[in-house]
Design a protein around this motif. Sequence first.
Motif, PDB file in Angstrom:
ATOM      1  N   GLU A 409       0.851  -1.186   0.000  1.00 66.33           N
ATOM      2  CA  GLU A 409       0.000   0.000   0.000  1.00 66.33           C
ATOM      3  C   GLU A 409       0.888   1.237   0.000  1.00 66.33           C
ATOM      4  OE1 GLU A 409      -3.013   0.103   2.983  1.00 66.33           O
ATOM      5  OE2 GLU A 409      -3.639  -1.977   2.653  1.00 66.33           O
ATOM      6  N   ARG A 410       0.452   2.242  -0.751  1.00 68.23           N
ATOM      7  CA  ARG A 410       1.207   3.491  -0.806  1.00 68.23           C
ATOM      8  C   ARG A 410       0.241   4.662  -0.911  1.00 68.23           C
ATOM      9  NH1 ARG A 410       5.929   5.234  -0.886  1.00 68.23           N
ATOM     10  NH2 ARG A 410       6.731   3.094  -0.964  1.00 68.23           N
ATOM     11  N   GLU A 411       0.554   5.716  -0.165  1.00 71.33           N
ATOM     12  CA  GLU A 411      -0.212   6.952  -0.213  1.00 71.33           C
ATOM     13  C   GLU A 411       0.739   8.089  -0.555  1.00 71.33           C
ATOM     14  OE1 GLU A 411      -2.078   7.440   3.544  1.00 71.33           O
ATOM     15  OE2 GLU A 411      -3.469   5.759   3.284  1.00 71.33           O
ATOM     16  N   GLU A 412       0.363   8.863  -1.563  1.00 69.72           N
ATOM     17  CA  GLU A 412       1.167  10.005  -1.982  1.00 69.72           C
ATOM     18  C   GLU A 412       0.285  11.239  -2.044  1.00 69.72           C
ATOM     19  OE1 GLU A 412       3.531   9.320  -5.489  1.00 69.72           O
ATOM     20  OE2 GLU A 412       3.499   7.153  -5.166  1.00 69.72           O
ATOM     21  N   SER A 413       0.849  12.367  -1.670  1.00 73.44           N
ATOM     22  CA  SER A 413       0.102  13.619  -1.737  1.00 73.44           C
ATOM     23  C   SER A 413       1.053  14.758  -2.059  1.00 73.44           C
ATOM     24  CB  SER A 413      -0.620  13.901  -0.415  1.00 73.44           C
ATOM     25  OG  SER A 413       0.318  14.123   0.633  1.00 73.44           O
ATOM     26  N   SER A 414       0.492  15.780  -2.673  1.00 75.00           N
ATOM     27  CA  SER A 414       1.282  16.965  -2.989  1.00 75.00           C
ATOM     28  C   SER A 414       0.407  18.200  -2.863  1.00 75.00           C
ATOM     29  CB  SER A 414       1.853  16.880  -4.404  1.00 75.00           C
ATOM     30  OG  SER A 414       2.595  18.044  -4.723  1.00 75.00           O
ATOM     31  N   ASN A 415       0.944  19.231  -2.243  1.00 75.69           N
ATOM     32  CA  ASN A 415       0.288  20.531  -2.113  1.00 75.69           C
ATOM     33  C   ASN A 415       1.177  21.579  -2.767  1.00 75.69           C
ATOM     34  OD1 ASN A 415      -2.126  20.184  -0.029  1.00 75.69           O
ATOM     35  ND2 ASN A 415      -0.407  18.925   0.694  1.00 75.69           N
ATOM     36  N   ASP A 416       0.594  22.366  -3.666  1.00 72.10           N
ATOM     37  CA  ASP A 416       1.361  23.339  -4.440  1.00 72.10           C
ATOM     38  C   ASP A 416       0.618  24.673  -4.382  1.00 72.10           C
ATOM     39  OD1 ASP A 416       2.502  24.930  -6.423  1.00 72.10           O
ATOM     40  OD2 ASP A 416       2.828  23.261  -7.791  1.00 72.10           O
ATOM     41  N   LEU A 417       1.245  25.671  -3.751  1.00 73.86           N
ATOM     42  CA  LEU A 417       0.645  26.986  -3.594  1.00 73.86           C
ATOM     43  C   LEU A 417       1.559  28.027  -4.232  1.00 73.86           C
ATOM     44  CD1 LEU A 417      -1.578  28.811  -2.343  1.00 73.86           C
ATOM     45  CD2 LEU A 417      -0.115  28.950  -0.293  1.00 73.86           C
ATOM     46  N   SER A 418       0.997  28.829  -5.134  1.00 69.93           N
ATOM     47  CA  SER A 418       1.781  29.855  -5.817  1.00 69.93           C
ATOM     48  C   SER A 418       1.038  31.177  -5.771  1.00 69.93           C
ATOM     49  CB  SER A 418       2.032  29.459  -7.276  1.00 69.93           C
ATOM     50  OG  SER A 418       2.761  28.254  -7.365  1.00 69.93           O
ATOM     51  N   LEU A 419       1.783  32.242  -5.568  1.00 76.80           N
ATOM     52  CA  LEU A 419       1.250  33.593  -5.532  1.00 76.80           C
ATOM     53  C   LEU A 419       2.118  34.454  -6.424  1.00 76.80           C
ATOM     54  CD1 LEU A 419      -0.706  35.707  -4.267  1.00 76.80           C
ATOM     55  CD2 LEU A 419       1.040  36.058  -2.487  1.00 76.80           C
ATOM     56  N   GLY A 420       1.491  35.205  -7.335  1.00 78.94           N
ATOM     57  CA  GLY A 420       2.272  36.003  -8.263  1.00 78.94           C
ATOM     58  C   GLY A 420       1.628  37.315  -8.601  1.00 78.94           C
ATOM     59  N   VAL A 421       2.445  38.210  -9.146  1.00 81.88           N
ATOM     60  CA  VAL A 421       1.975  39.523  -9.567  1.00 81.88           C
ATOM     61  C   VAL A 421       2.623  39.852 -10.905  1.00 81.88           C
ATOM     62  CG1 VAL A 421       3.808  40.709  -8.283  1.00 81.88           C
ATOM     63  CG2 VAL A 421       1.728  41.956  -8.951  1.00 81.88           C
ATOM     64  N   ARG A 422       1.834  40.486 -11.789  1.00 78.61           N
ATOM     65  CA  ARG A 422       2.330  40.951 -13.074  1.00 78.61           C
ATOM     66  C   ARG A 422       2.042  42.455 -13.145  1.00 78.61           C
ATOM     67  NH1 ARG A 422       4.016  36.667 -12.070  1.00 78.61           N
ATOM     68  NH2 ARG A 422       3.393  34.688 -13.021  1.00 78.61           N
ATOM     69  N   TYR A 423       3.054  43.211 -13.516  1.00 79.04           N
ATOM     70  CA  TYR A 423       2.914  44.668 -13.534  1.00 79.04           C
ATOM     71  C   TYR A 423       3.401  45.176 -14.884  1.00 79.04           C
ATOM     72  CZ  TYR A 423       3.622  49.577 -12.315  1.00 79.04           C
ATOM     73  OH  TYR A 423       3.580  50.953 -12.293  1.00 79.04           O
ATOM     74  N   TYR A 424       2.591  46.049 -15.497  1.00 74.40           N
ATOM     75  CA  TYR A 424       2.876  46.584 -16.827  1.00 74.40           C
ATOM     76  C   TYR A 424       2.961  48.102 -16.731  1.00 74.40           C
ATOM     77  CZ  TYR A 424       1.036  41.942 -17.707  1.00 74.40           C
ATOM     78  OH  TYR A 424       0.805  40.604 -17.658  1.00 74.40           O
ATOM     79  N   PRO A 425       4.121  48.640 -16.364  1.00 68.83           N
ATOM     80  CA  PRO A 425       4.232  50.102 -16.196  1.00 68.83           C
ATOM     81  C   PRO A 425       4.098  50.866 -17.507  1.00 68.83           C
ATOM     82  CG  PRO A 425       6.363  49.033 -15.935  1.00 68.83           C
ATOM     83  CD  PRO A 425       5.368  47.939 -16.011  1.00 68.83           C
ATOM     84  N   SER A 426       4.326  50.217 -18.643  1.00 71.05           N
ATOM     85  CA  SER A 426       4.162  50.878 -19.935  1.00 71.05           C
ATOM     86  C   SER A 426       3.831  49.812 -20.964  1.00 71.05           C
ATOM     87  CB  SER A 426       5.449  51.618 -20.339  1.00 71.05           C
ATOM     88  OG  SER A 426       6.452  50.697 -20.722  1.00 71.05           O
ATOM     89  N   ASP A 427       3.556  50.274 -22.187  1.00 74.14           N
ATOM     90  CA  ASP A 427       3.231  49.344 -23.254  1.00 74.14           C
ATOM     91  C   ASP A 427       4.422  48.460 -23.622  1.00 74.14           C
ATOM     92  OD1 ASP A 427       0.668  50.179 -23.398  1.00 74.14           O
ATOM     93  OD2 ASP A 427       0.939  51.465 -25.159  1.00 74.14           O
ATOM     94  N   ARG A 428       5.616  48.860 -23.227  1.00 77.69           N
ATOM     95  CA  ARG A 428       6.810  48.126 -23.635  1.00 77.69           C
ATOM     96  C   ARG A 428       7.491  47.380 -22.494  1.00 77.69           C
ATOM     97  NH1 ARG A 428       8.134  49.601 -28.707  1.00 77.69           N
ATOM     98  NH2 ARG A 428       7.276  51.564 -29.478  1.00 77.69           N
ATOM     99  N   LEU A 429       6.985  47.502 -21.305  1.00 70.72           N
ATOM    100  CA  LEU A 429       7.680  46.923 -20.158  1.00 70.72           C
ATOM    101  C   LEU A 429       6.714  46.063 -19.352  1.00 70.72           C
ATOM    102  CD1 LEU A 429      10.351  46.831 -18.534  1.00 70.72           C
ATOM    103  CD2 LEU A 429       9.504  48.813 -17.241  1.00 70.72           C
ATOM    104  N   ALA A 430       7.159  44.857 -19.006  1.00 71.63           N
ATOM    105  CA  ALA A 430       6.380  43.957 -18.156  1.00 71.63           C
ATOM    106  C   ALA A 430       7.307  43.392 -17.080  1.00 71.63           C
ATOM    107  CB  ALA A 430       5.781  42.813 -18.977  1.00 71.63           C
ATOM    108  N   VAL A 431       6.833  43.451 -15.845  1.00 76.28           N
ATOM    109  CA  VAL A 431       7.582  42.912 -14.710  1.00 76.28           C
ATOM    110  C   VAL A 431       6.698  41.890 -14.015  1.00 76.28           C
ATOM    111  CG1 VAL A 431       8.799  43.425 -12.570  1.00 76.28           C
ATOM    112  CG2 VAL A 431       8.765  45.112 -14.436  1.00 76.28           C
ATOM    113  N   SER A 432       7.264  40.766 -13.672  1.00 76.68           N
ATOM    114  CA  SER A 432       6.486  39.728 -12.998  1.00 76.68           C
ATOM    115  C   SER A 432       7.314  39.118 -11.885  1.00 76.68           C
ATOM    116  CB  SER A 432       6.060  38.633 -13.985  1.00 76.68           C
ATOM    117  OG  SER A 432       7.197  37.976 -14.504  1.00 76.68           O
ATOM    118  N   ALA A 433       6.608  38.608 -10.891  1.00 77.67           N
ATOM    119  CA  ALA A 433       7.269  37.927  -9.789  1.00 77.67           C
ATOM    120  C   ALA A 433       6.288  36.910  -9.217  1.00 77.67           C
ATOM    121  CB  ALA A 433       7.696  38.912  -8.697  1.00 77.67           C
ATOM    122  N   ASP A 434       6.805  35.782  -8.797  1.00 75.65           N
ATOM    123  CA  ASP A 434       5.939  34.817  -8.113  1.00 75.65           C
ATOM    124  C   ASP A 434       6.735  34.044  -7.075  1.00 75.65           C
ATOM    125  OD1 ASP A 434       6.981  32.346  -9.384  1.00 75.65           O
ATOM    126  OD2 ASP A 434       5.993  33.079 -11.173  1.00 75.65           O
TER     127      ASP A 434
END
Length: 981
Positions: A409-434
């Motif tokens: 018998e085998r039991e496996e589990s996984s929990n995956d939590l992600s939080l991110g932000v995308r910021y577009y200060p201008s039409d030519r620039l995109a910054v993202s972080a997560d």
Amino acid sequence: MIAMNRNRREAVRHVGLRRIGVSCLALGAALVPAAALAQTAPASQDPEATEIDEVIVTGIRGSLRSAQSIKENADQIVDSITATDIGALPDRSVTEAVQRIPGVTIDRLQAREDPDRFSAEGSGVQVRGMTQVRQELNGRDTLGALDGRALGFEDVPAELMAGVDVYKNPSAELIEGGLGGTVNLRTRMPFESSGRLIAGSLSANYSDHAEQWKPQGSILFSDRFDTGSGEFGILANLAYSELASRSDGIQVSPYRARRLGDDALCAGLQNPNGDPYACGQDWIDQSYLGLTADQTLYVPEGVSWRRLDSERERLGGALALQWRPNDQTEVFLQYLRSDFDTRWDNYEAIPQVDANNNFVIPAAGTQFTFDDDGYFQSGSLRQISYWRGSQPVAGELGTQYRMATRHQEREESSNDLSLGVRYYPSDRLAVSADLQYIKSASAGWDFTIFSSAYVPEVTIDLSGGRPAAGLGPDTFTSDPANYFWHAAMDHIDDNEAEQIAGRVDVAWEFDHPVLNSIRFGGRFTDREVTNNYTQYNWQALSAPWNEPFLWMDTVLPEYAMLYSFDNFFRGDVQAPTVVMPDIELARGFLRSSDIIENIGGNARWSPRGFDAGSLSTQTEKTLAGYAVARFGWENVPVPVEGNIGLRVVRTENTARGSGFLPDLTSYPDLPADDRAFGTGAAFDVSGEQSYTDVLPSLNLKFQLTDSLIARFAASKAIARPSFNQMFPFVDLTASVNPQGTVVEGWGGAARGNPELKPMRADQFDVALEWYPSPTHSLYFTAFRKNVEDFFTTGVHTRTFEGRDFLVSGPTNGEEGTIQGFEIGYQQFYDFLPGWLGGLGLQANFTYIDSEGSTSQQYISEWDAAEVIDGLPLEGLSEKAFNIIGLYQRGPIQARLAYNWRGKYLLTNRDVSDVRLPMWQDDYGQLDGSVIVELRDGVSLAFEGNNLANSENRQLMGANTLKTRSWWVYDRRFAVTLRASF
């Protein structure tokens, strides 16, 4: 060069959510078709002035159209599978779906190194013949506690997937670690739908050999709405499934070479004492096989029958939140949970022949037959044993057969939590972080109980291919009085892994005739894996060397079970009726092991629990940075675009575990320092290493015509060893001279090697792709990988306590090359009249060749020890292909898929009694489905797997390959009602 208009910003947003650093052309094509097409308008047109209507296509055509768009518009080499219909990935599992992609192959085993147990669904994935495949979920890490690297693809419900992308020669912005390729599993996000969406499915699954029905179902809710603080989206998805399966196998034991001159006691074949057993093997082989000095014959120890009944239960859930407070900012949260539980019962009847003390010979009055190469073909077997307990046995016994019941018998589990932000200060620039946090757990236990009997009649006929064999007489094999309790074996493990990862990415576009954009960013990971893992604890209950026998009719007779292997091979193969330990005793290990522990006699078994020797901890920290420049020339005879980049990554590993010193306490005449060292005690095993890799990449895309594209890709890649391969456990041994005065050599066996270096490769691709319509394509890709430091299992030198030991276990091999090509084609034949216009075809073929010594293994043969060099890479089939017939017309969709792969090496040493290289023979499987749309958004599907009831064969050996196993398993059928609105 091109302004980032609203469509492009929309595409960048989707890319940021899907995977930062993956081409917005690649994934934007799948998620926002109009935007993607606008981005890839011919260079002579102004994208701002181009209007393209969005065309929504569903079903098989929609999935093919979306996947083809991803491949065509990507600026790197990628293949995809998409599910435009909610919960409608083309196959019942993610693993079985990706095998349709050219260059991707799968196993059907629970573990390649233990090829006696099949998986209910496809298992391991190889890309271009390599098992070093990086698995991602939405462009981020996955984490499995069992090996510390990734979840199994079978752990993730297919119903949660929007698509699967396979990157074969990535650019520098992709996360490192996939030497064969990177497989990204994509789930859905709420902003991908225009409004509220509710979808669900309900299935009944039937396995015809297990003769069981099992349920499966999924439900999805997604909505987006405006609030006073911007637009908000929510998506929740839940999927549950069960599956039962049965596999039957019949196996030939390894062939033991029988030749004269092996036994020094019988020089000249003289037998002065008149004892037919004291002289040993040479005298027996001449007397019973008629061997002469110039002959070699190969005789197996018998035939085995095996059955595996397994069940699995899978539960997966996804929650996604998106918030867009304004046109420049977007925040998201994703949570994914996966639970995967398995249980199986294993029943075995296996010859138990000790090659050192027992010899199989023809039954009285019979002879063996052999083929022209000296390999056994047919005969009746009996066994001679000249050692039993403390005295030689001057007589002939039946052949000892070991019956086993095993439960895991085998039991496996996984929990995956992600939080991110995308910021577009201008039409030519995109910054993202997560920021991502993952925690995974895996726990299992495994218990086997053995009974044994000396069976008087064993008949085998191999002349017809699949063995025709029997044990008898039935009155003997069905009587518990002829069986004794033989042995027990237990194993438990409890593993946890957790990781925190973070990344920041910046994309900056330019209005420049050549330089389109630059992307740069950084990423860190901090991972820890803790394993509590006991070695498999086999101990005798009663056996020829520790009598008295514990006969099953008098000792625990209530746990003697009559087992008949009913409907074996669906009735096509004869199987014996034997007496085994009751399967309930194996299933009850955790609560009733004291029954076996206190069985009496000279039984040695007691359950093994966790202790200091079973615990290990490993950590890994990485820090990476990358920069990628995208460029293109329009006003040239052949428009070209591409990217050039560099990724630099630092890796630091530590490992803490234990091992056992050699036990020299029974050698009083050894030197004092050797005796002081060889106490047999546990000791700490540790290791640490760090390395920095510089990984350049170049991708070029040439637009030869509106529909013809040529590509070139070059990159450097690495694959880190799995945490199992670095597991810090070693069992050390010493070989002492016959006089007991000198240690002649230090050796040992290691489960893992903390000093294992990563594999590295320089890889190159060239491709030609033709796209005459949105669902019609023809492409050819040639590739080459120059690989160094292959992972393999072999003998290598390691130093412990100031002494050099020759240890068998994971090590790095030499250099090698992997090269080949892929051809793919797909088309719907719309030009055909009437209903024939719904016909379509998908086909692909992969050829792979490898050169160089990629595997080395010390093989403990039945009659000799040797080092085998030059085995191919494990998991590499030279040829593989898919042929898929398609149909979509009106309310009907249909698909008939045949997948085939050629012979490949499973493992260079089987972990069971075979102890030889094991190979998977050529194998093909036919699957199919029919979907009927009952009304808008409501459909009924009929699906089948393994429709042709394919037989699976395995081979054994290094230079001369002989068939080891024949297997059959379920045909699986499903009826699914699916609805969305």
